[in-house]
Motif scaffolding. Structure first.
Motif, PDB file in Angstrom:
ATOM      1  N   TRP A 710      -8.523   1.488 -13.159  1.00  0.00           N
ATOM      2  CA  TRP A 710      -8.155   0.081 -13.222  1.00  0.00           C
ATOM      3  C   TRP A 710      -6.695  -0.066 -13.617  1.00  0.00           C
ATOM      4  O   TRP A 710      -6.076   0.847 -14.159  1.00  0.00           O
ATOM      5  CB  TRP A 710      -9.054  -0.703 -14.178  1.00  0.00           C
ATOM      6  N   TRP A 711      -6.135  -1.236 -13.340  1.00  0.00           N
ATOM      7  CA  TRP A 711      -4.740  -1.523 -13.673  1.00  0.00           C
ATOM      8  C   TRP A 711      -4.566  -3.009 -13.929  1.00  0.00           C
ATOM      9  O   TRP A 711      -5.325  -3.841 -13.447  1.00  0.00           O
ATOM     10  CB  TRP A 711      -3.789  -1.060 -12.575  1.00  0.00           C
ATOM     11  N   TYR A 766      -9.414  -2.909  -9.804  1.00  0.00           N
ATOM     12  CA  TYR A 766     -10.418  -1.984 -10.327  1.00  0.00           C
ATOM     13  C   TYR A 766     -11.084  -1.252  -9.172  1.00  0.00           C
ATOM     14  O   TYR A 766     -11.431  -1.863  -8.149  1.00  0.00           O
ATOM     15  CB  TYR A 766     -11.475  -2.739 -11.135  1.00  0.00           C
ATOM     16  N   GLU A 767     -11.254   0.053  -9.323  1.00  0.00           N
ATOM     17  CA  GLU A 767     -11.973   0.852  -8.340  1.00  0.00           C
ATOM     18  C   GLU A 767     -13.453   0.828  -8.704  1.00  0.00           C
ATOM     19  O   GLU A 767     -13.888   1.504  -9.644  1.00  0.00           O
ATOM     20  CB  GLU A 767     -11.446   2.284  -8.330  1.00  0.00           C
ATOM     21  N   ILE A 768     -14.208   0.040  -7.976  1.00  0.00           N
ATOM     22  CA  ILE A 768     -15.627  -0.089  -8.315  1.00  0.00           C
ATOM     23  C   ILE A 768     -16.442   1.096  -7.821  1.00  0.00           C
ATOM     24  O   ILE A 768     -17.583   1.311  -8.258  1.00  0.00           O
ATOM     25  CB  ILE A 768     -16.207  -1.404  -7.761  1.00  0.00           C
ATOM     26  N   PHE A 769     -15.869   1.861  -6.888  1.00  0.00           N
ATOM     27  CA  PHE A 769     -16.542   3.073  -6.416  1.00  0.00           C
ATOM     28  C   PHE A 769     -15.471   4.054  -5.971  1.00  0.00           C
ATOM     29  O   PHE A 769     -14.497   3.687  -5.306  1.00  0.00           O
ATOM     30  CB  PHE A 769     -17.476   2.760  -5.243  1.00  0.00           C
ATOM     31  N   LYS A 775     -13.497   5.133  -1.279  1.00  0.00           N
ATOM     32  CA  LYS A 775     -13.084   4.360  -2.446  1.00  0.00           C
ATOM     33  C   LYS A 775     -13.171   2.874  -2.103  1.00  0.00           C
ATOM     34  O   LYS A 775     -12.789   2.454  -1.007  1.00  0.00           O
ATOM     35  CB  LYS A 775     -11.658   4.729  -2.867  1.00  0.00           C
ATOM     36  N   ILE A 776     -13.663   2.075  -3.059  1.00  0.00           N
ATOM     37  CA  ILE A 776     -13.699   0.623  -2.899  1.00  0.00           C
ATOM     38  C   ILE A 776     -12.901   0.013  -4.047  1.00  0.00           C
ATOM     39  O   ILE A 776     -13.182   0.265  -5.218  1.00  0.00           O
ATOM     40  CB  ILE A 776     -15.142   0.088  -2.909  1.00  0.00           C
ATOM     41  N   VAL A 813     -10.690  -7.295  -1.368  1.00  0.00           N
ATOM     42  CA  VAL A 813     -11.436  -6.063  -1.535  1.00  0.00           C
ATOM     43  C   VAL A 813     -11.024  -5.109  -0.421  1.00  0.00           C
ATOM     44  O   VAL A 813     -10.857  -5.525   0.737  1.00  0.00           O
ATOM     45  CB  VAL A 813     -12.961  -6.319  -1.513  1.00  0.00           C
ATOM     46  N   LYS A 814     -10.853  -3.842  -0.768  1.00  0.00           N
ATOM     47  CA  LYS A 814     -10.421  -2.839   0.213  1.00  0.00           C
ATOM     48  C   LYS A 814     -11.378  -1.648   0.169  1.00  0.00           C
ATOM     49  O   LYS A 814     -11.674  -1.115  -0.914  1.00  0.00           O
ATOM     50  CB  LYS A 814      -9.001  -2.366  -0.065  1.00  0.00           C
ATOM     51  N   PHE A 815     -11.827  -1.265   1.338  1.00  0.00           N
ATOM     52  CA  PHE A 815     -12.687  -0.089   1.471  1.00  0.00           C
ATOM     53  C   PHE A 815     -11.875   1.013   2.137  1.00  0.00           C
ATOM     54  O   PHE A 815     -11.411   0.875   3.268  1.00  0.00           O
ATOM     55  CB  PHE A 815     -13.917  -0.415   2.313  1.00  0.00           C
ATOM     56  N   ASN A 816     -11.652   2.108   1.422  1.00  0.00           N
ATOM     57  CA  ASN A 816     -10.886   3.240   1.923  1.00  0.00           C
ATOM     58  C   ASN A 816     -11.822   4.363   2.354  1.00  0.00           C
ATOM     59  O   ASN A 816     -12.777   4.694   1.641  1.00  0.00           O
ATOM     60  CB  ASN A 816      -9.946   3.775   0.828  1.00  0.00           C
ATOM     61  N   PHE A 817     -11.526   4.945   3.491  1.00  0.00           N
ATOM     62  CA  PHE A 817     -12.349   6.049   3.974  1.00  0.00           C
ATOM     63  C   PHE A 817     -11.476   7.166   4.556  1.00  0.00           C
ATOM     64  O   PHE A 817     -10.300   7.018   4.764  1.00  0.00           O
ATOM     65  CB  PHE A 817     -13.339   5.549   5.037  1.00  0.00           C
TER      66      PHE A 817
END
Length: 817
Positions: A710-711, A766-769, A775-776, A813-817
């Motif tokens: 988190w930041w 915050y990285e919720i996952f 990474k989300i 919200v950002k979903f990284n793959f």
């Protein structure tokens, strides 16, 4: 569908042009590479070592693993100074410094000694904070800051990011003034220079999510940079080469107040070690798309889309090819004044652009590289009336601008003992077809009322009567198209010995459009590094040549426009109209950069600029249509200050301060001023223009908790207020369109100014996952925390009136793959 067909035709034409000219054209690169070998004491390569390339000031950080031979490489490294650090099990960490200043690959080998080391926190040392061999004044901004910068929608955040650099003064719709000048900024995107005005008033904004790093050069422009470069924004776009993954990407969704939402997707990968691709697309929509002329926010819906692609092919160890394509579109309402809203006015602006560049880079030796790039860019702007009711004028516009041409350069970088020499030479040639269609007519009988009907003699312009629809007139119509050309070449060199660096060279430009002008531009800078005190002193002189803005340039100097000029202006200037000429500027600067151990770095610069034919734009009422103008001269003075605090235990921050005094000297040429009172105002004598502000300050601070994902961030912006011109206060107060703004203006000043404003923004993520591959992330921004009301400008001859945005919460919200 119409825009899609236009994009297809443009792409086909640009690709054909690129293929046709690829063997004879060149361009400037924007990034280099760092490679080396990690060895043990015996010289054997250390396999699997972690190598980190970082800059503590910007926050840039990349990490790779060494191969079985202990070698590593970093691609697409923006020009800057970096620390290379290697870590491996059972070895003590090793580090070194590298300078990436050209497209050549920088070699950095490290030798590790055997030991069992504890975990080490990487922090900056004093030597890595300083730019010891650079005489330019610049701010480097990394993607780590860009992706977290507070904005209602990330697609339109590039201007806010630039404003974090000292010397930039905020104006409406992403416009800014820099060091007393209008927005004379050249964007260098992967080595291709773009001097068009890239903000909402004129064009589609750049998407900051495509940016790997950005260098904002504000002092001592080297000869390679031309165009309208009072400042140069050097952008390195993202790349997939070196990612080591065949497919990666992210998807973003976001929303904010006023029905604002955004969407985006990026994906890329390495098909092989030689072939990589990166694609980015995004869009946004809002009911407060522009900065309106009042707090009611009438008719302000808009949407924008952007598509970016980058393909790279490393054909051999010496040859690299890169193809980039960029497409943008914006459709937005023109916000109404109260009287226009009551009259059911609805005007809409349509903007679109496309560009394609093909670069070939050939490395002759580890010391010599050349680059080849044909480029093609086209843009279009339309203003249409969707319903009747336009008041006080009915206005239409349809203009097109295309640039196509070639760049070339060759770079040489070598060291002889303690002497390091960097040489670069190149040329540029391009053509720019321009077409303009413009029409207007008076629709309000009270606008330009004749004296015989009770009008004011001082404000009546008899030259407008033929275009007054309420008195039997017809539309004023202008339709013209021409093709201009510009050619340039440059030679520059930088020599460093011990602590002394001398850099300079000369640039020559020849401009042929409505006028034929040329200029030799010597530029020189000196920097001296005092190692004991961690100090770098610098000074520079630049001769600069700014060609006129192209937007409505044909009309602004035409005989038809000259026939509209009020008689009072003709009497003052002795002529009805004149062609806008290029600006010539002498720019001087002295500065100091100081590191305080490894804690923080400060940079101070004092600058002066003297201009002839000083450039600006004039806005046509509230339409968003602008015309270039030029004043006889300008005297510009000011100072900039920057404090950078590199990350320490998660905390980092910056402070930017700037002041600018801008005195412009009439008479002026160009524009489309229809009101005699306004025209006389700017012909009275030297005056403070609305580029003048006593203080612009911005503070940013961030805490980053990487382990927990988190930041938190906070930003504060203070603007002491632009110069404005109120005129008759009683008349303004009685005008329902304008009277509301008087309480936001300091009427007792000399000159009068917009009152100061202070804006707080808060951010967090915050990285919720998080897993090894996925990474989300959640991100939120609270803009204008205290909901302060204020103005960018008020009754500006050159900008009009615009209010600042109210308190807004934005989330994505950002979903990284």
């Amino acid at each position: 569908m119409k825009y899609a067909m236009w994009a297809v035709r443009t792409t086909a034409l640009a690709c054909f042009f690129a293929w046709l000219t690829a063997t004879t054209t060149f361009a400037n690169g924007a990034a280099g590479a760092v490679q080396g070998k990690i060895k043990d004491a015996s010289g054997t390569g250390v396999a699997g070592a972690t190598v980190i390339l970082s800059n503590p000031v910007t926050g840039y950080r990349q990490e790779v693993k060494t191969d079985g031979n202990g070698t590593y490489i970093f691609y697409n490294v923006p020009f800057n100074r970096y620390t290379v650090r290697a870590e491996a099990a059972n070895f003590a960490a090793g580090s070194g410094l590298v300078d990436v200043r050209s497209s050549l690959t920088v070699e950095s080998d490290l030798t590790l000694t055997v030991t069992v080391a504890d975990a080490v926190t990487v922090e900056a040392d004093a030597s890595s904070l300083l730019e010891t061999d650079s005489s330019t004044t610049h701010i480097d901004i990394d993607k780590s800051l860009i992706k977290r910068f507070p904005a209602a929608t990330s697609l339109r955040g590039i201007e806010s990011i630039i404003l974090s650099a000292p010397g930039f003064i905020a104006d409406e719709n992403g416009r800014f003034h820099f060091r007393g000048s209008h927005g004379q900024v050249t964007y260098v995107i992967d080595g291709v220079q773009v001097s068009d005005q890239l903000n909402l008033t004129f064009s589609n904004s750049l998407d900051p999510s495509n940016v790997e790093a950005m260098e904002v050069i504000t002092g001592n422009q080297m000869p390679e940079f031309g165009g309208r470069n009072a400042a140069t924004i050097n952008i390195t776009s993202k790349s997939a080469i070196g990612s080591g993954r065949p497919f990666f990407g992210n998807v973003t969704l976001g929303g904010a107040r006023f029905g604002t939402f955004e969407y985006g997707a990026q994906f890329g990968g390495e098909i092989s070690k030689k072939l990589g691709y990166f694609v980015s697309l995004g869009g946004t929509r809002s009911d407060r798309f522009s900065d309106p002329p009042n707090f009611q926010n009438f008719t302000n819906t808009g949407n924008a889309q952007r598509l970016f692609t980058r393909l790279e092919y490393n054909a051999t160890d010496r040859d690299n090819f890169r193809l980039t394509a960029n497409f943008g579109r914006t459709a937005r309402d023109i916000p109404n004044l109260l009287s226009q809203e009551q009259n059911s006015q609805l005007q809409r602006s349509f903007l679109k652009d496309a560009s394609v560049n093909l670069q070939w880079q050939h490395v002759f030796s580890p010391k010599v590289v050349t680059e080849v790039t044909p480029f093609f860019r086209t843009s279009a702007a339309q203003l249409v009336e969707l319903t009747g009711g336009s008041t006080p004028l009915s206005v239409g516009q349809d203009r097109h601008l295309t640039n196509y041409g070639i760049n070339a350069n060759i770079s040489y970088d070598d060291s002889w003992g303690r002497i390091r020499n960097r040489f670069k030479a190149g040329f540029n040639y391009f053509r720019f077809p321009v077409s303009e269609n413009f029409a207007f007519a008076i629709t309000d009988p009270n606008y330009n009322r004749p004296v015989a009907e009770g009008g004011d003699e001082e404000s009546f312009n008899p030259n407008l009567l033929p275009y007054d629809l309420t008195r039997g007139g017809t539309y004023f119509r202008f339709n013209d198209g021409r093709t201009g050309r510009q050619a340039a070449f440059f030679v520059q060199n930088s020599v460093s010995y011990r602590g002394l660096t001398v850099s300079g060279g000369v640039r020559y430009d020849n401009y042929d459009f409505l006028v034929n002008e040329d200029a030799w531009q010597p530029r020189v800078g000196v920097a001296y590094h005092i190692a004991k005190t961690g100090t770098v002193l610098r000074a520079s002189y630049n001769r600069l040549f700014f060609t006129p803005f192209n937007e409505n340039l044909l009309l602004t100097g035409s005989a038809q426009a000259g026939a509209l000029v009020p008689p009072a202006v003709i009497d003052a200037q002795g002529q009805a109209q004149a062609v806008v000429r290029a600006e010539r500027q002498h720019a001087y600067e002295v500065g100091i950069q100081q590191a305080f151990r490894n804690w923080f770095r400060v940079d101070f610069a004092y600058w002066t600029k003297d201009s002839k034919q000083a450039s600006d734009n004039s806005q046509f009422l509230n339409t968003g249509v602008v015309f270039p103008v030029a004043f006889a001269g300008a005297k510009l003075r000011g100072a900039d200050f920057r404090l950078d605090v590199p990350e320490r235990r998660g905390f980092s921050g910056y402070l930017s301060l700037g002041t600018a005094k801008a005195v412009y000297i009439p008479p002026f040429t160009g524009g489309l001023f229809l009101d005699p009172e306004v025209a006389e105002l700017v012909n009275e004598g030297p005056f403070r223009i609305d580029h003048d502000q006593k203080l612009a300050a911005q503070v940013g601070a961030q805490y980053n908790q990487r382990k927990q994902g988190w930041w938190l961030g906070a930003q504060f912006r203070y603007d002491s207020g632009l110069v404005t011109e109120v005129g008759n206060v009683d008349e303004v107060a009685a005008n329902p369109d304008l009277g509301f703004g008087l309480r936001f203006v300091n009427l007792n000043g000399d000159p009068t100014r917009v009152k100061p404003r202070s804006i707080w923004n808060l951010s967090g993520g915050y990285e919720i996952f998080r897993s090894e591959r996925y990474k989300i992330e959640l991100q939120g921004h609270l803009l204008n925390l205290t909901n302060q009301k204020g103005l960018y400008n008020f009754l500006s001859v050159f900008g009009g009136t615009h209010v600042i945005p109210p308190r807004t919460f934005a989330a994505r919200v950002k979903f990284n793959f």
